[in-house]
Design an enzyme around this catalytic site. Structure first.
Site, PDB file in Angstrom:
ATOM      1  N   SER A 277       0.832  -1.217   0.000  1.00 34.69           N
ATOM      2  CA  SER A 277       0.000   0.000   0.000  1.00 34.69           C
ATOM      3  C   SER A 277       0.860   1.258   0.000  1.00 34.69           C
ATOM      4  O   SER A 277       0.348   2.364   0.108  1.00 34.69           O
ATOM      5  CB  SER A 277      -0.918  -0.002   1.230  1.00 34.69           C
ATOM      6  OG  SER A 277      -0.166  -0.140   2.415  1.00 34.69           O
TER       7      SER A 277
ATOM      8  N   ASN B 264      -2.069  -2.312  13.216  1.00 32.50           N
ATOM      9  CA  ASN B 264      -3.516  -2.091  13.156  1.00 32.50           C
ATOM     10  C   ASN B 264      -3.942  -0.805  13.862  1.00 32.50           C
ATOM     11  O   ASN B 264      -4.750  -0.045  13.340  1.00 32.50           O
ATOM     12  CB  ASN B 264      -4.268  -3.289  13.747  1.00 32.50           C
ATOM     13  CG  ASN B 264      -4.012  -4.557  12.939  1.00 32.50           C
ATOM     14  OD1 ASN B 264      -3.454  -4.488  11.846  1.00 32.50           O
ATOM     15  ND2 ASN B 264      -4.402  -5.693  13.479  1.00 32.50           N
TER      16      ASN B 264
ATOM     17  N   THR C 112     -39.326  27.667 -10.586  1.00 30.23           N
ATOM     18  CA  THR C 112     -39.673  26.354 -10.033  1.00 30.23           C
ATOM     19  C   THR C 112     -40.015  25.517 -11.255  1.00 30.23           C
ATOM     20  O   THR C 112     -40.549  26.055 -12.244  1.00 30.23           O
ATOM     21  CB  THR C 112     -40.881  26.401  -9.061  1.00 30.23           C
ATOM     22  OG1 THR C 112     -42.022  26.842  -9.795  1.00 30.23           O
ATOM     23  CG2 THR C 112     -40.644  27.332  -7.882  1.00 30.23           C
ATOM     24  N   HIS C 113     -39.678  24.243 -11.236  1.00 32.67           N
ATOM     25  CA  HIS C 113     -39.841  23.361 -12.406  1.00 32.67           C
ATOM     26  C   HIS C 113     -39.102  23.908 -13.623  1.00 32.67           C
ATOM     27  O   HIS C 113     -39.494  23.629 -14.759  1.00 32.67           O
ATOM     28  CB  HIS C 113     -41.321  23.171 -12.780  1.00 32.67           C
ATOM     29  CG  HIS C 113     -42.213  22.843 -11.615  1.00 32.67           C
ATOM     30  ND1 HIS C 113     -42.501  21.544 -11.237  1.00 32.67           N
ATOM     31  CD2 HIS C 113     -42.853  23.638 -10.732  1.00 32.67           C
ATOM     32  CE1 HIS C 113     -43.300  21.569 -10.182  1.00 32.67           C
ATOM     33  NE2 HIS C 113     -43.520  22.826  -9.841  1.00 32.67           N
TER      34      HIS C 113
ATOM     35  N   LYS D 182     -17.199  28.853 -29.785  1.00 33.00           N
ATOM     36  CA  LYS D 182     -17.495  28.218 -28.503  1.00 33.00           C
ATOM     37  C   LYS D 182     -16.678  28.778 -27.344  1.00 33.00           C
ATOM     38  O   LYS D 182     -15.505  29.066 -27.467  1.00 33.00           O
ATOM     39  CB  LYS D 182     -17.230  26.709 -28.573  1.00 33.00           C
ATOM     40  CG  LYS D 182     -18.160  25.940 -29.495  1.00 33.00           C
ATOM     41  CD  LYS D 182     -19.585  25.847 -28.981  1.00 33.00           C
ATOM     42  CE  LYS D 182     -19.716  24.882 -27.835  1.00 33.00           C
ATOM     43  NZ  LYS D 182     -19.557  23.496 -28.278  1.00 33.00           N
TER      44      LYS D 182
ATOM     45  N   ASN E 194     -16.626  27.265 -23.632  1.00 31.79           N
ATOM     46  CA  ASN E 194     -17.240  26.183 -22.863  1.00 31.79           C
ATOM     47  C   ASN E 194     -16.967  26.296 -21.360  1.00 31.79           C
ATOM     48  O   ASN E 194     -15.839  26.559 -20.959  1.00 31.79           O
ATOM     49  CB  ASN E 194     -16.707  24.831 -23.351  1.00 31.79           C
ATOM     50  CG  ASN E 194     -17.052  24.583 -24.812  1.00 31.79           C
ATOM     51  OD1 ASN E 194     -18.110  25.007 -25.274  1.00 31.79           O
ATOM     52  ND2 ASN E 194     -16.161  23.933 -25.526  1.00 31.79           N
TER      53      ASN E 194
ATOM     54  N   TYR F  33      -9.429  -6.208  12.589  1.00 29.53           N
ATOM     55  CA  TYR F  33      -8.815  -5.767  11.335  1.00 29.53           C
ATOM     56  C   TYR F  33      -8.879  -6.847  10.264  1.00 29.53           C
ATOM     57  O   TYR F  33      -8.694  -8.031  10.543  1.00 29.53           O
ATOM     58  CB  TYR F  33      -7.343  -5.369  11.574  1.00 29.53           C
ATOM     59  CG  TYR F  33      -6.651  -4.933  10.301  1.00 29.53           C
ATOM     60  CD1 TYR F  33      -6.767  -3.627   9.841  1.00 29.53           C
ATOM     61  CD2 TYR F  33      -5.913  -5.837   9.534  1.00 29.53           C
ATOM     62  CE1 TYR F  33      -6.167  -3.226   8.661  1.00 29.53           C
ATOM     63  CE2 TYR F  33      -5.305  -5.448   8.345  1.00 29.53           C
ATOM     64  CZ  TYR F  33      -5.434  -4.130   7.912  1.00 29.53           C
ATOM     65  OH  TYR F  33      -4.837  -3.743   6.743  1.00 29.53           O
TER      66      TYR F  33
ATOM     67  N   GLN G   3      -7.511  -1.923   4.012  1.00 28.21           N
ATOM     68  CA  GLN G   3      -6.475  -1.147   3.327  1.00 28.21           C
ATOM     69  C   GLN G   3      -7.072  -0.361   2.152  1.00 28.21           C
ATOM     70  O   GLN G   3      -6.511   0.633   1.710  1.00 28.21           O
ATOM     71  CB  GLN G   3      -5.379  -2.107   2.851  1.00 28.21           C
ATOM     72  CG  GLN G   3      -4.228  -1.443   2.130  1.00 28.21           C
ATOM     73  CD  GLN G   3      -3.028  -2.360   2.006  1.00 28.21           C
ATOM     74  OE1 GLN G   3      -2.336  -2.624   2.984  1.00 28.21           O
ATOM     75  NE2 GLN G   3      -2.794  -2.866   0.813  1.00 28.21           N
TER      76      GLN G   3
ATOM     77  N   LYS H  61      -8.057   3.818   2.121  1.00 31.19           N
ATOM     78  CA  LYS H  61      -7.251   5.018   1.896  1.00 31.19           C
ATOM     79  C   LYS H  61      -7.374   5.623   0.501  1.00 31.19           C
ATOM     80  O   LYS H  61      -7.562   6.827   0.371  1.00 31.19           O
ATOM     81  CB  LYS H  61      -5.783   4.715   2.229  1.00 31.19           C
ATOM     82  CG  LYS H  61      -5.555   4.723   3.751  1.00 31.19           C
ATOM     83  CD  LYS H  61      -4.170   4.308   4.153  1.00 31.19           C
ATOM     84  CE  LYS H  61      -3.977   2.817   4.120  1.00 31.19           C
ATOM     85  NZ  LYS H  61      -4.917   2.066   5.008  1.00 31.19           N
TER      86      LYS H  61
HETATM   87  N1  ARG Z   1      -1.128  -1.258   5.100  1.00 33.65           N
HETATM   88  C1  ARG Z   1      -2.063  -1.700   6.064  1.00 33.65           C
HETATM   89  C2  ARG Z   1      -3.379  -0.961   5.877  1.00 33.65           C
HETATM   90  O1  ARG Z   1      -3.349   0.024   5.255  1.00 33.65           O
HETATM   91  C3  ARG Z   1      -1.556  -1.466   7.434  1.00 33.65           C
HETATM   92  C4  ARG Z   1      -2.101  -2.387   8.460  1.00 33.65           C
HETATM   93  C5  ARG Z   1      -1.583  -3.755   8.268  1.00 33.65           C
HETATM   94  N2  ARG Z   1      -1.945  -4.640   9.311  1.00 33.65           N
HETATM   95  C6  ARG Z   1      -1.871  -5.947   9.169  1.00 33.65           C
HETATM   96  N3  ARG Z   1      -2.225  -6.665  10.161  1.00 33.65           N
HETATM   97  N4  ARG Z   1      -1.515  -6.480   8.033  1.00 33.65           N
HETATM   98  O2  ARG Z   1      -4.394  -1.349   6.329  1.00 33.65           O
END
Ligand code: ARG
Length: 458
Positions: free
Chosen positions: A23, A110, A155-156, A283, A285, A317, A322, A325
């Protein structure tokens, strides 16, 4: 690459699995929060006698040099690492030796990742709020400039009653003010520290979760460790606040697009915020407004993606999380870009007040005022409504407007009509009579402007 978590397995994974699992390409943006969080953690560990102060000092110095080097560009993030947490710990250990390995005592990735996201997003909330406030200020200034510019209210999408352009603009200022409020509300629930929840069950070490929370600017701590590491509703809540904000920007964009069309010609956007066509030379735009309207779709999509990811997850978890994000970061990035372009676009927007007024004169939008005229002279509203409708029909047949119909034509329907009726159906007068709070009269719009300014500058 050998894994820090190699234990029961030898940590030798396939490259394709590493790439899939990793990640770092999107969580690297949380490096500052990760390092700051770790510094507080080291300090807490020493404060509680879990590690020595000397070790904590070495950890904190090491972390601070990593932060400096990342900020100055001396140290590059290694995209081969699994995530930002592993990267920082790895560099730390390579710089200060085995002491670096003590940092992860009484902590898990976690709770660490949950901490980092909360810290990252509360900064995002501050930025989104201040950009929204800047847009509200731009809208309010425009509203002041056009507080007596008469246009048709719809309106409308049918001409309904005369309003001012200032009044219409202030409606958007009110919506955005609620968005700022929603963001502040979301921050309240977000600003609670999960650090110390550890993997899921808490820890056997005598930690001080409140110390870390206070050190990192949190208002409280997550009171259940399973919840602390599993909760992503603060992300969903933020994305939903952003979605509502985007919905407002999108409605506004839709009107800007309509108003700048040849059919309306109510406004003119500055050349700096429009584009030309590669083939049609005439045009101009409104691409910025169209893109804002378009990007609203992806922001809704991000919210839906996260809700769907979370809906079937057992506690605590799961790696699925993941996925939070990219979605939440994209929503933040998108709304910030939209707000950044919107405020100067509004600032540079000009109204064609003559066209607005002409449109207001053509739609019989003073027909309600004509009926009210009769009511004020004693006629029941339903009867007045009917006469007003018949007069409008007569105008349409004769291709004229109420203002130009001779008094005799009026008096043929009711002898309550007198010469003062023309003053009553005059558009400016129609607007000025709407003095009820929140209404379209200049005085009322001025009050709305003052209210909004007070709210954003308080
Ligand atoms: N990269 C992980 C995430 O974004 C971090 C947490 C990982 N924890 C684990 N037990 N693998 O969620």
């Amino acid at each position: 690459m050998a894994k820090m978590w190699a234990g029961v397995t030898d940590g030798k994974t396939e490259k394709i699995a590493d790439d899939f699992n990793s990640s770092i390409r999107f969580d690297c943006r949380m490096y500052r929060q990760d390092i700051t969080g770790s510094m507080a953690h080291a300090q807490m560990l020493a404060g509680q006698g879990i590690i020595t102060q000397t070790d904590a000092d070495a950890l904190i110095d090491g972390l601070s040099s990593i932060l400096d080097d990342l900020e100055s560009g001396k140290l590059a993030i290694d995209m081969e690492c699994e995530d930002i947490h592993m990267f920082v710990e790895q560099v730390l250990t390579s710089r200060i030796g085995d002491v670096g390995k003590k940092l992860h005592t009484a902590r898990s990735r976690n709770d660490q990742v949950a901490l980092d996201i909360r810290m990252y997003l509360r900064d995002e909330i501050a930025e989104i709020s201040s950009l929204t406030t800047a847009l509200i200020a731009a809208i309010t200034n425009k509203a002041e400039q056009y507080k007596d510019a008469i246009m048709p209210g719809y309106t409308h999408l049918q001409r309904a009653q005369p309003i001012t352009f200032g009044h219409q603009l202030m409606a958007y200022a009110m919506m955005l003010l609620r968005d700022v409020d929603r963001l502040a509300d979301c921050r309240k629930r977000m600003n609670v520290s999960p650090i110390g929840c550890c993997a899921l069950a808490g820890t056997t070490y005598d930690t001080d979760r409140w110390f870390e929370a206070q050190k990192l600017g949190f208002d409280g701590i997550c009171m259940n460790s399973l919840d602390g590491v599993s909760d992503r509703d603060f992300c969903a809540e933020l994305m939903s606040a952003i979605s509502i904000l985007m919905m407002h920007l999108s409605r506004f964009s839709e009107e800007i697009i309509l108003w700048s069309s040849w059919e309306f010609k109510f406004i003119e956007l500055s050349d700096a915020f429009t584009t030309g066509s590669s083939i049609m030379p005439q045009k101009k735009n409104p691409d910025m407004a169209e893109l804002v309207r378009g990007k609203t779709g992806r922001v809704y999509g991000n919210l839906m993606a996260l809700l769907t990811t979370l809906k079937g997850l057992p506690l605590a978890y799961n790696k699925d999380m993941q996925e939070d994000k990219e979605a939440v970061f994209d929503s933040c990035d998108t709304v910030k870009m939209c707000l950044q372009v919107f405020a100067p676009m509004i600032d540079a927007m000009k109204a064609n007040t003559d066209n607005m007024k002409r449109a207001a004169q053509k739609g019989f939008i003073n027909a309600t005022d004509l009926a009210d005229y009769l009511v004020k002279k004693g006629m029941p509203f339903r009867s007045a409504y009917k006469i007003s409708g018949q007069l409008v029909a007569q105008c349409i047949r004769n291709n004229t407007v109420l203002e130009e119909l001779p008094l005799e034509a009026y008096q043929a329907y009711s002898d309550l009509f007198d010469i003062d009726l023309y003053q009553q159906i005059d558009l400016l007068n129609c607007v000025e009579k709407r003095i009820s709070e929140g209404g379209t009269s200049v005085a009322s719009v001025e009050k709305q402007i003052a209210y909004v300014r007070q709210s954003i500058y308080e």
